[in-house]
Design a protein around this motif. Structure first.
Motif, PDB file in Angstrom:
ATOM      1  N   THR A  78       0.830  -1.204   0.000  1.00  0.00           N
ATOM      2  CA  THR A  78       0.000   0.000   0.000  1.00  0.00           C
ATOM      3  C   THR A  78       0.859   1.246   0.000  1.00  0.00           C
ATOM      4  O   THR A  78       2.010   1.225   0.455  1.00  0.00           O
ATOM      5  CB  THR A  78      -0.925   0.034   1.238  1.00  0.00           C
ATOM      6  OG1 THR A  78      -0.117   0.083   2.426  1.00  0.00           O
ATOM      7  CG2 THR A  78      -1.807  -1.192   1.277  1.00  0.00           C
ATOM      8  N   SER A 136       1.575   3.727   1.777  1.00  0.00           N
ATOM      9  CA  SER A 136       1.491   4.227   3.144  1.00  0.00           C
ATOM     10  C   SER A 136       2.834   4.803   3.574  1.00  0.00           C
ATOM     11  O   SER A 136       3.890   4.276   3.231  1.00  0.00           O
ATOM     12  CB  SER A 136       1.094   3.099   4.100  1.00  0.00           C
ATOM     13  OG  SER A 136       1.177   3.529   5.449  1.00  0.00           O
ATOM     14  N   SER A 192       3.442   5.103   6.778  1.00  0.00           N
ATOM     15  CA  SER A 192       3.651   4.520   8.103  1.00  0.00           C
ATOM     16  C   SER A 192       4.703   3.421   8.029  1.00  0.00           C
ATOM     17  O   SER A 192       4.595   2.481   7.235  1.00  0.00           O
ATOM     18  CB  SER A 192       2.333   3.946   8.638  1.00  0.00           C
ATOM     19  OG  SER A 192       2.555   3.218   9.825  1.00  0.00           O
ATOM     20  N   SER A 220       3.819  -0.305   8.094  1.00  0.00           N
ATOM     21  CA  SER A 220       3.241  -0.957   6.914  1.00  0.00           C
ATOM     22  C   SER A 220       4.285  -1.691   6.088  1.00  0.00           C
ATOM     23  O   SER A 220       3.944  -2.449   5.178  1.00  0.00           O
ATOM     24  CB  SER A 220       2.543   0.090   6.022  1.00  0.00           C
ATOM     25  OG  SER A 220       1.500   0.733   6.722  1.00  0.00           O
TER      26      SER A 220
END
Length: 407
Positions: free
Chosen positions: A279, A281, A283, A286
């Motif tokens: 994804t 992301s 973060s 992740s």
């Protein structure tokens, strides 16, 4: 290169304790709670997908065919018979040929058989085809050399085959293909292939960003310098180079080049760990550490944009080629930014937690050596570092087979 004999009994005891307890500690983060490091995700392969994403008979996968082996060929004597009771062999020919294969193929099947039983209770690995000389395969098929197998599960549940293919990738097969609805095709490099001896490295012209010298080539990096890395709290900072786990400017290795939409290209060996996510992301949680050879177009890696935090960039191309020179720097934080892409310092072991924890004694000794004059510091060396050799030898005994890439 320093000799292992220079270690004191206390140092050796501490090192052995961490190595032997590594598997039981793998759920604990060695770098604090700021960044959670995880094993590669278990996403099943889809129909017609193959890993790595290159052709089977290329150096980035199982390599070129070396010629058909029949029973009269002297090379036939080097093939082995697989009598593993945890594997069901179809043996439709009735002559045991489905049990005949190279030693490397046999080793990978052993690892895979254990993974299958651990994943599905009461289910075993089933081999429907291995070495073959009946001419029913393509001209350069690796089945003719005992380097390829077709596999299913013992219950023939086709819903399991995508995950079976993923388990085969984790077991260390050099090429895995969800070839048909009825089986998974797996193959390995030749037992004599030098490419299987390379661990996790970068080429000499890869670039790193140092604290005091700016951007330099990997071949010019020195122990003690600080380079841009991903810290435990998920931000970018400078981490000291503790040692080189491998360093050889003449050895040739098989490399994968991963290019992103932002035109960042990182080149690293197939079993080097790099952080990827499915994804887009930002973060850190992740991202998981996976082998470079498993990276697919469409996934995301982390790149540096001269900011304190890395950002995601989508993979647009993956290619493989051979290059001369192998360099594997180890930083104190176990990460390094190479060609603007965030990656791990580790390879071979498919768990960054265990790899980082196992190198703790080495980092401690490097730190202590700054304050205690009679403890010698690590210096530049050629070849694979004795500590890396030691970790791998011990890992073969104590680590579960799905965590360590067996060469």
């Amino acid at each position: 290169m320093r000799s292992p004999a220079l270690l004191t009994p206390l140092q050796t005891a501490v090192l052995a304790f961490l190595i032997l307890t590594g598997p039981s500690l793998q759920c604990a983060s060695p770098r604090g709670s700021g960044r959670r490091l995880r094993m590669g995700n278990r996403t099943p392969l889809v129909y017609k997908q193959h890993v790595p994403n290159v052709s089977e008979n290329t150096l980035g996968a199982s390599g070129l065919a070396e010629g058909r082996i029949n029973k009269e060929d002297p090379r036939f004597k080097k093939l082995v018979t697989n009598d593993n009771p945890d594997i069901i062999f179809r043996d439709e020919e009735g002559d045991g040929s489905d049990r005949i294969m190279t030693q490397r193929c046999k080793d990978k099947l052993k690892i895979l058989a254990i993974s299958v039983m651990n994943t599905w209770q009461g289910v075993k690995l089933r081999v429907t085809e291995a070495w073959d000389d009946d001419g029913h395969h393509a001209k350069d098929s690796l089945h003719y050399e005992g380097r390829a197998v077709d596999i299913t599960t013992s219950d023939k549940d086709r819903a399991k085959y995508g995950m079976l293919a993923k388990l085969a990738v984790e077991a260390g097969f050099d090429w895995v293909y969800f070839e048909s609805r009825g089986h998974i095709h797996c193959s390995v490099k030749s037992d004599s292939s030098a490419a299987i001896k390379i661990g996790g490295c970068f080429p000499p012209l890869a670039t790193v960003y140092t604290e005091h010298r700016g951007t330099i080539n990997m071949e010019d990096l020195r122990v003690g310098e600080k380079v841009l890395s991903l810290m435990a709290d998920g931000v970018l900072g400078y981490s000291e180079v503790v040692s080189f786990l491998d360093r050889d400017d003449k050895r040739t290795g098989m490399y994968f080049s991963i290019t992103t939409r932002d035109l960042r290209t990182i080149t690293l060996t197939d079993k080097h760990l790099i952080y990827t996510s499915t994804t887009n992301s930002s973060s850190i949680e992740s991202y998981v550490a996976n082998y470079a050879q498993t990276v697919q177009v469409g996934q995301f890696v982390l790149i540096n944009d001269n900011n304190s935090e890395p950002r995601p960039s989508q993979v647009t191309n993956v290619t493989s080629h051979t290059l001369s020179g192998v360099y594997a720097p180890l930083t104190y934080d176990g990460t390094i930014v190479v060609n603007g892409v965030v990656t791990s310092c580790y390879g071979i072991i498919n768990s960054e937690r265990i790899a980082h924890l196992s190198c703790s004694p080495f980092r401690w000794m490097h730190t202590i050596s700054k304050y205690i004059p009679f403890i010698s510091r690590d210096t530049e060396q050629d070849g694979i570092h004795w500590y890396a050799e030691f970790l791998y030898s011990v890992g073969r005994i104590f680590l579960s087979p799905d965590l360590l890439y067996i060469v």
